[in-house]
Design a protein around this motif. Structure first.
Motif, PDB file in Angstrom:
ATOM      1  N   GLU A  71      21.153  -1.946  -7.620  1.00 56.99           N
ATOM      2  CA  GLU A  71      19.991  -1.776  -8.486  1.00 56.99           C
ATOM      3  C   GLU A  71      19.844  -0.327  -8.940  1.00 56.99           C
ATOM      4  O   GLU A  71      19.540  -0.058 -10.108  1.00 56.99           O
ATOM      5  N   GLN A 115      10.270   2.523 -12.222  1.00 55.10           N
ATOM      6  CA  GLN A 115      11.175   1.400 -12.014  1.00 55.10           C
ATOM      7  C   GLN A 115      10.689   0.510 -10.874  1.00 55.10           C
ATOM      8  O   GLN A 115      10.819  -0.716 -10.925  1.00 55.10           O
ATOM      9  N   LYS A 116      10.093   1.120  -9.864  1.00 54.13           N
ATOM     10  CA  LYS A 116       9.541   0.328  -8.768  1.00 54.13           C
ATOM     11  C   LYS A 116       8.382  -0.544  -9.264  1.00 54.13           C
ATOM     12  O   LYS A 116       8.234  -1.698  -8.843  1.00 54.13           O
ATOM     13  N   GLY A 118      10.500  -7.639 -12.020  1.00 56.31           N
ATOM     14  CA  GLY A 118      10.810  -8.421 -10.827  1.00 56.31           C
ATOM     15  C   GLY A 118      10.667  -9.917 -10.950  1.00 56.31           C
ATOM     16  O   GLY A 118      11.539 -10.675 -10.537  1.00 56.31           O
ATOM     17  N   TYR A 164      19.814   0.628 -12.900  1.00 54.37           N
ATOM     18  CA  TYR A 164      18.641   1.180 -13.572  1.00 54.37           C
ATOM     19  C   TYR A 164      18.688   2.705 -13.680  1.00 54.37           C
ATOM     20  O   TYR A 164      17.656   3.335 -13.932  1.00 54.37           O
ATOM     21  N   ARG A 182       9.836  -3.461 -10.948  1.00 52.41           N
ATOM     22  CA  ARG A 182      10.418  -4.370  -9.949  1.00 52.41           C
ATOM     23  C   ARG A 182       9.360  -5.233  -9.273  1.00 52.41           C
ATOM     24  O   ARG A 182       9.613  -6.375  -8.894  1.00 52.41           O
ATOM     25  N   GLU A 183       8.163  -4.674  -9.121  1.00 51.96           N
ATOM     26  CA  GLU A 183       7.090  -5.401  -8.437  1.00 51.96           C
ATOM     27  C   GLU A 183       6.203  -6.183  -9.396  1.00 51.96           C
ATOM     28  O   GLU A 183       5.289  -6.891  -8.954  1.00 51.96           O
ATOM     29  N   HIS A 239      19.059  -9.719  -9.805  1.00 50.52           N
ATOM     30  CA  HIS A 239      18.017  -9.102  -8.998  1.00 50.52           C
ATOM     31  C   HIS A 239      16.610  -9.535  -9.401  1.00 50.52           C
ATOM     32  O   HIS A 239      15.642  -9.141  -8.752  1.00 50.52           O
ATOM     33  N   VAL A 240      16.472 -10.288 -10.495  1.00 53.22           N
ATOM     34  CA  VAL A 240      15.139 -10.709 -10.934  1.00 53.22           C
ATOM     35  C   VAL A 240      14.913 -12.176 -10.591  1.00 53.22           C
ATOM     36  O   VAL A 240      15.861 -12.947 -10.424  1.00 53.22           O
ATOM     37  N   GLY A 263      14.741  -5.002 -15.339  1.00 52.38           N
ATOM     38  CA  GLY A 263      14.427  -5.125 -13.922  1.00 52.38           C
ATOM     39  C   GLY A 263      13.006  -5.525 -13.604  1.00 52.38           C
ATOM     40  O   GLY A 263      12.509  -5.241 -12.506  1.00 52.38           O
ATOM     41  N   LYS A 320      12.241  -9.044  -1.386  1.00 54.06           N
ATOM     42  CA  LYS A 320      11.152  -8.242  -1.926  1.00 54.06           C
ATOM     43  C   LYS A 320       9.926  -8.391  -1.042  1.00 54.06           C
ATOM     44  O   LYS A 320       9.650  -9.476  -0.562  1.00 54.06           O
ATOM     45  N   MET A 350      15.297  -0.477  -3.206  1.00 52.50           N
ATOM     46  CA  MET A 350      16.301  -0.956  -4.145  1.00 52.50           C
ATOM     47  C   MET A 350      17.688  -0.788  -3.549  1.00 52.50           C
ATOM     48  O   MET A 350      17.974   0.206  -2.881  1.00 52.50           O
TER      49      MET A 350
END
Length: 351
Positions: A106, A124-125, A154, A110, A128-129, A198-199, A152, A98, A102
């Motif tokens: 991912e 979703q981004k 992050g 999602y 993720r952030e 992914h987290v 998701g 990161k 994605m």
């Protein structure tokens, strides 16, 4: 037969002393087996050498069959382990550093979020952030943590000083019977990472106290409070309000739950605007004292996760300035307006 077994043991031991590999020693034992089997088959019954090596080929054939089954099982097990390790390596390789795009995994995971008009790829981004801190890994924290990980988000921090107990499992669904006695934050971490590799999960096995509250909350974008401790609630509210961080707060009692978003930075009241002073002893009994319906924390905790997703992605209308109350016994929900207080010692009415 004892003579042959003795020779086999000698080959194995002598080979070990001479530094022969395990494979070489197994080949030598295999050669010995073939020689003995040939003696049993080729020489006539009653021959002295045949008697010394067991007297009958049946015993050696049975022994050979068991050895063959064992070797076949070991070979299959080795291949299964190799495949599992290769799969783990491939899955690990799928998780990109990161920040970044994605991965295909991912995007597939999602997909149901991405097709939502109010979220989409940009929403979703943002998830993720984002960095979210959950205070408490108990009844409310358990479902909130599970859904935040699945959604998701992050980076998810979780702080709690308790251990998993048998009495927790009626409602704290992130924990399992096998993890009784484990710190709740590590139990939650194991479940969340198993759900979504992914987290990033950051466990803090300690109590939230004034000594760490400011620095810890400063590391996160949004705070969820699911504790049943009044002092902790007021502390988290005070620090979150001072730093302009939204606070998603939930509470439970028997059959009823409530949830609100306290966010003075956006004109909403803080927790202490609504609850100026702590309830007198006995007026707000804990779940252990008053009891609580097992699925109720799941309902309110999931709602807390929903409000978090909305706040992070900028979707819909979060519960700022409103408190949603759910009565599970009668299947009723209602919302009441909550307003800032100009004399609030924490936020001064949001000013």
């Amino acid at each position: 037969m004892l003579l042959v077994l003795g020779i086999g043991a000698a080959i194995w031991g002598l080979g070990h002393l001479l530094g022969a590999s395990k494979t070489a020693r197994l080949y030598m034992l295999g050669l010995l087996y073939v020689i003995v089997l040939m003696i049993q088959v080729a020489l006539p019954e009653g021959h002295g050498l045949r008697q010394l090596t067991g007297g009958s080929p049946a015993l050696w054939l049975i022994l050979g069959g068991f050895v063959a089954l064992g070797l076949a099982y070991a070979l299959v097990l080795r291949r299964v382990k190799a495949r599992a390790q290769a799969g783990e390596a491939a899955r690990a390789a799928e998780v990109p550093a990161k920040p970044g795009r994605m991965s295909d995994s991912e995007l597939e995971r999602y997909a149901r979020h991405i097709v939502l008009r109010e979220l989409g790829g940009p929403g979703q981004k943002k998830l993720r952030e984002a960095k979210v801190l959950v205070v408490g890994a108990g009844g409310l924290g358990a479902p909130a943590l599970q859904y935040l990980a699945a959604a998701g988000v992050g980076t998810i921090g979780v702080i709690d000083d308790d251990l998993v107990e048998n009495a927790n499992l009626q409602r704290q669904v992130i924990h399992t019977d096998a993890r009784i006695g484990m710190p709740k934050v590590f139990s939650a971490q194991a479940a969340m990472e198993a759900q979504n590799p992914h987290v990033t999960v950051k466990p803090y096995h300690r109590r939230m106290d004034p000594g760490i509250a400011e620095d810890l909350i400063a590391d996160y974008d949004l705070i969820l409070d699911g504790t049943d401790d009044t002092d902790t609630r007021y502390l988290v509210n005070r620090v979150a309000a001072a730093q302009g961080k939204p606070l998603v707060s939930g509470a439970l009692s028997q059959w009823e739950g409530q949830i609100s978003v306290f966010d003075p930075a956006h004109g909403a009241p803080c927790y202490q605007c609504v609850f100026p002073v702590a309830a007198a002893p006995g007026l707000a009994p804990s779940c252990a004292q008053a009891g609580v319906l097992g699925p109720l924390p799941g309902v309110i905790g999931a709602m807390m996760a929903v409000e978090t997703v909305k706040l992070l992605a900028g979707a819909g209308q979060p519960l700022r300035g409103e408190m949603l109350i759910y009565d599970a016994l009668w299947g009723e929900t209602r919302k009441i307006a909550v307003k800032p207080r100009s004399d609030c010692p924490v936020c001064g009415g949001g000013s």
